[in-house]
Design a protein around this motif. Structure first.
Motif, PDB file in Angstrom:
ATOM      1  N   SER A 100      55.822  32.970  17.709  1.00 56.71           N
ATOM      2  CA  SER A 100      55.956  33.456  16.346  1.00 56.71           C
ATOM      3  C   SER A 100      56.825  32.534  15.497  1.00 56.71           C
ATOM      4  N   GLY A 101      57.975  32.130  16.044  1.00 58.03           N
ATOM      5  CA  GLY A 101      58.901  31.311  15.276  1.00 58.03           C
ATOM      6  C   GLY A 101      58.447  29.876  15.095  1.00 58.03           C
ATOM      7  N   TYR A 102      57.821  29.297  16.108  1.00 56.81           N
ATOM      8  CA  TYR A 102      57.438  27.882  16.025  1.00 56.81           C
ATOM      9  C   TYR A 102      56.173  27.687  15.199  1.00 56.81           C
ATOM     10  N   VAL A 103      55.175  28.552  15.387  1.00 54.68           N
ATOM     11  CA  VAL A 103      53.917  28.402  14.657  1.00 54.68           C
ATOM     12  C   VAL A 103      54.102  28.780  13.192  1.00 54.68           C
ATOM     13  N   GLY A 104      54.767  29.906  12.942  1.00 52.84           N
ATOM     14  CA  GLY A 104      55.015  30.335  11.566  1.00 52.84           C
ATOM     15  C   GLY A 104      53.750  30.778  10.850  1.00 52.84           C
ATOM     16  N   GLY A 105      53.820  30.833   9.518  1.00 47.82           N
ATOM     17  CA  GLY A 105      52.668  31.174   8.712  1.00 47.82           C
ATOM     18  C   GLY A 105      52.156  32.589   8.948  1.00 47.82           C
ATOM     19  N   TRP A 106      50.837  32.747   8.852  1.00 44.55           N
ATOM     20  CA  TRP A 106      50.235  34.066   9.018  1.00 44.55           C
ATOM     21  C   TRP A 106      50.374  34.576  10.449  1.00 44.55           C
ATOM     22  N   SER A 145      53.650  36.250  10.604  1.00 41.48           N
ATOM     23  CA  SER A 145      53.613  37.518   9.864  1.00 41.48           C
ATOM     24  C   SER A 145      52.942  38.620  10.679  1.00 41.48           C
ATOM     25  N   VAL A 146      51.791  38.307  11.274  1.00 41.94           N
ATOM     26  CA  VAL A 146      51.058  39.300  12.063  1.00 41.94           C
ATOM     27  C   VAL A 146      51.872  39.728  13.287  1.00 41.94           C
ATOM     28  N   MET A 147      52.430  38.736  13.993  1.00 43.43           N
ATOM     29  CA  MET A 147      53.190  39.048  15.205  1.00 43.43           C
ATOM     30  C   MET A 147      54.434  39.862  14.892  1.00 43.43           C
ATOM     31  N   MET A 148      55.081  39.577  13.765  1.00 41.02           N
ATOM     32  CA  MET A 148      56.271  40.338  13.395  1.00 41.02           C
ATOM     33  C   MET A 148      55.919  41.763  12.971  1.00 41.02           C
ATOM     34  N   ARG A 149      54.764  41.938  12.321  1.00 39.64           N
ATOM     35  CA  ARG A 149      54.365  43.302  11.958  1.00 39.64           C
ATOM     36  C   ARG A 149      54.101  44.123  13.216  1.00 39.64           C
ATOM     37  N   ILE A 150      53.474  43.493  14.201  1.00 43.81           N
ATOM     38  CA  ILE A 150      53.224  44.183  15.473  1.00 43.81           C
ATOM     39  C   ILE A 150      54.553  44.545  16.140  1.00 43.81           C
ATOM     40  N   LEU A 151      55.490  43.594  16.124  1.00 43.99           N
ATOM     41  CA  LEU A 151      56.790  43.833  16.746  1.00 43.99           C
ATOM     42  C   LEU A 151      57.543  44.945  16.032  1.00 43.99           C
ATOM     43  N   GLU A 152      57.493  44.946  14.711  1.00 46.91           N
ATOM     44  CA  GLU A 152      58.171  46.003  13.945  1.00 46.91           C
ATOM     45  C   GLU A 152      57.565  47.374  14.238  1.00 46.91           C
ATOM     46  N   ALA A 153      56.248  47.403  14.421  1.00 46.96           N
ATOM     47  CA  ALA A 153      55.593  48.669  14.760  1.00 46.96           C
ATOM     48  C   ALA A 153      56.055  49.165  16.126  1.00 46.96           C
ATOM     49  N   LEU A 154      56.185  48.253  17.082  1.00 46.81           N
ATOM     50  CA  LEU A 154      56.639  48.636  18.416  1.00 46.81           C
ATOM     51  C   LEU A 154      58.094  49.093  18.396  1.00 46.81           C
ATOM     52  N   ILE A 155      58.920  48.407  17.602  1.00 45.88           N
ATOM     53  CA  ILE A 155      60.333  48.766  17.516  1.00 45.88           C
ATOM     54  C   ILE A 155      60.502  50.144  16.886  1.00 45.88           C
ATOM     55  N   SER A 156      59.601  50.495  15.978  1.00 45.55           N
ATOM     56  CA  SER A 156      59.711  51.800  15.300  1.00 45.55           C
ATOM     57  C   SER A 156      59.452  52.975  16.241  1.00 45.55           C
ATOM     58  N   ILE A 157      58.795  52.712  17.373  1.00 42.86           N
ATOM     59  CA  ILE A 157      58.535  53.762  18.355  1.00 42.86           C
ATOM     60  C   ILE A 157      59.765  53.917  19.251  1.00 42.86           C
ATOM     61  N   PRO A 158      60.315  55.100  19.398  1.00 46.70           N
ATOM     62  CA  PRO A 158      61.475  55.272  20.288  1.00 46.70           C
ATOM     63  C   PRO A 158      61.190  54.726  21.689  1.00 46.70           C
ATOM     64  N   SER A 159      62.131  53.975  22.220  1.00 41.88           N
ATOM     65  CA  SER A 159      61.915  53.327  23.512  1.00 41.88           C
ATOM     66  C   SER A 159      61.623  54.342  24.618  1.00 41.88           C
ATOM     67  N   THR A 170      64.981  40.460  22.257  1.00 47.95           N
ATOM     68  CA  THR A 170      64.928  39.064  22.696  1.00 47.95           C
ATOM     69  C   THR A 170      63.935  38.275  21.852  1.00 47.95           C
ATOM     70  N   ALA A 171      62.771  38.849  21.583  1.00 45.47           N
ATOM     71  CA  ALA A 171      61.747  38.169  20.789  1.00 45.47           C
ATOM     72  C   ALA A 171      62.240  37.878  19.377  1.00 45.47           C
ATOM     73  N   ARG A 172      62.924  38.831  18.770  1.00 44.97           N
ATOM     74  CA  ARG A 172      63.416  38.628  17.396  1.00 44.97           C
ATOM     75  C   ARG A 172      64.468  37.531  17.351  1.00 44.97           C
ATOM     76  N   ILE A 173      65.336  37.483  18.353  1.00 43.48           N
ATOM     77  CA  ILE A 173      66.362  36.443  18.372  1.00 43.48           C
ATOM     78  C   ILE A 173      65.734  35.068  18.590  1.00 43.48           C
ATOM     79  N   VAL A 174      64.781  34.971  19.526  1.00 48.09           N
ATOM     80  CA  VAL A 174      64.110  33.694  19.775  1.00 48.09           C
ATOM     81  C   VAL A 174      63.390  33.230  18.513  1.00 48.09           C
ATOM     82  N   ARG A 175      62.702  34.131  17.858  1.00 45.41           N
ATOM     83  CA  ARG A 175      61.988  33.761  16.625  1.00 45.41           C
ATOM     84  C   ARG A 175      62.942  33.209  15.578  1.00 45.41           C
TER      85      ARG A 175
END
Length: 270
Positions: free
Chosen positions: A92-98, A101-115, A145-150
């Motif tokens: 997500s961080g290295y490629v960038g662009g769309w 954006s798509v990968m971060m939206r997916i990650l945000e959706a997963l984070i919104s679900i209680p673990s 971890t994914a958000r920090i790496v990105r």
């Protein structure tokens, strides 16, 4: 107490707990699953250092073996989440662009679900087990971890030394591992330590509820689960000792993580 001495103290305490669990075989005073029906609910002493449980099993031996199981599940699950987080966040961080954006939206959706909901969902599908529990905690614990790496890859990929490496034709895998990932390790190391404490808590919590490690396998969570009724009849030692070790272990890991959160940490540029 000075920060360095505090770090040494908590590292030593955690190291002692880990060493004792790893040496559970030679340190155990009785076979883990050996039942002595003539010594049911024996208090500490009387041939059993920390007493016995409702089946006459030695609490001290089960405490060491249970710690090995709990720490193994937590460590392996954190290693799995570490790998998944690096791969996902790195792309997500290295490629960038769309793609980013798509990968971060997916990650945000997963984070919104209680673990806990995610863990229980996987648990219902996989039906527990030690390795199943490891997998469940691992695949639901990589989001931070994914958000920090990105964020680190986005910051570092425009650094001068990375641009120079690209100019000289350095292979992409060397740029990612030798420059980007290497310089992302300090914050990753800290978050991984906190993830370890969280993984121990999740394993203990699910096993305490009876939906984690199978009862046949000793773990700290299972010991607490089995001790619920024992406390009501005065057999306090069956639940107190594993609870105290869980408390010390998570406390040590959290203090170590806090001590290593150095905002002025150095970057290891190649």
């Amino acid at each position: 107490m000075k920060p360095r001495k505090m770090l040494v103290f908590w590292c030593s305490l955690l190291g002692l707990i880990v060493a004792m669990t790893l040496l559970s075989g030679p340190l155990a005073t009785h076979p883990v699953n050996e039942m002595d029906l003539d010594a049911v609910y024996s208090p500490p002493g009387n041939g059993h250092l920390l007493g016995t449980d409702h089946l006459g099993r030695d609490v001290f031996s089960r405490l060491l073996e249970g710690g090995k199981v709990t720490l193994a599940v937590a460590s392996l699950s954190v290693a799995l989440s570490f790998v998944i987080g690096i791969v996902y966040g790195g792309i997500s961080g290295y490629v960038g662009g769309w793609t980013d954006s798509v990968m971060m939206r997916i990650l945000e959706a997963l984070i919104s679900i209680p673990s806990l909901v995610l863990v229980l969902g996987f648990q219902a599908i996989m039906q527990g087990g030690m390795w199943g529990m490891t997998f469940i905690i691992g695949v639901t614990g990589w989001f931070t971890t994914a958000r920090i790496v990105r964020s680190e890859f986005i910051r570092l990929k425009d650094a001068e030394y990375v641009k120079m490496a690209k100019m000289f034709g350095t292979p992409l895998w060397k740029i990612i591992t030798g420059h980007l990932l290497r310089n992302s390790l300090p914050p990753l190391f800290v978050v991984t330590i906190f993830n370890l404490a969280g993984a121990i808590f999740i394993e203990v919590s699910l096993s305490f509820l009876g939906i984690g490690i199978p009862p046949a396998i000793p773990s700290w969570g299972n010991m607490l689960y089995n001790a619920q009724n024992d406390l009501l009849i005065g057999a306090w030692w069956i639940g107190v000792f594993p609870g105290f070790l869980i408390f010390l272990t998570i406390l040590s890991i959290n203090f170590i993580g806090e001590a290593l959160k150095d905002p002025g940490r150095r970057r290891f540029h190649a």
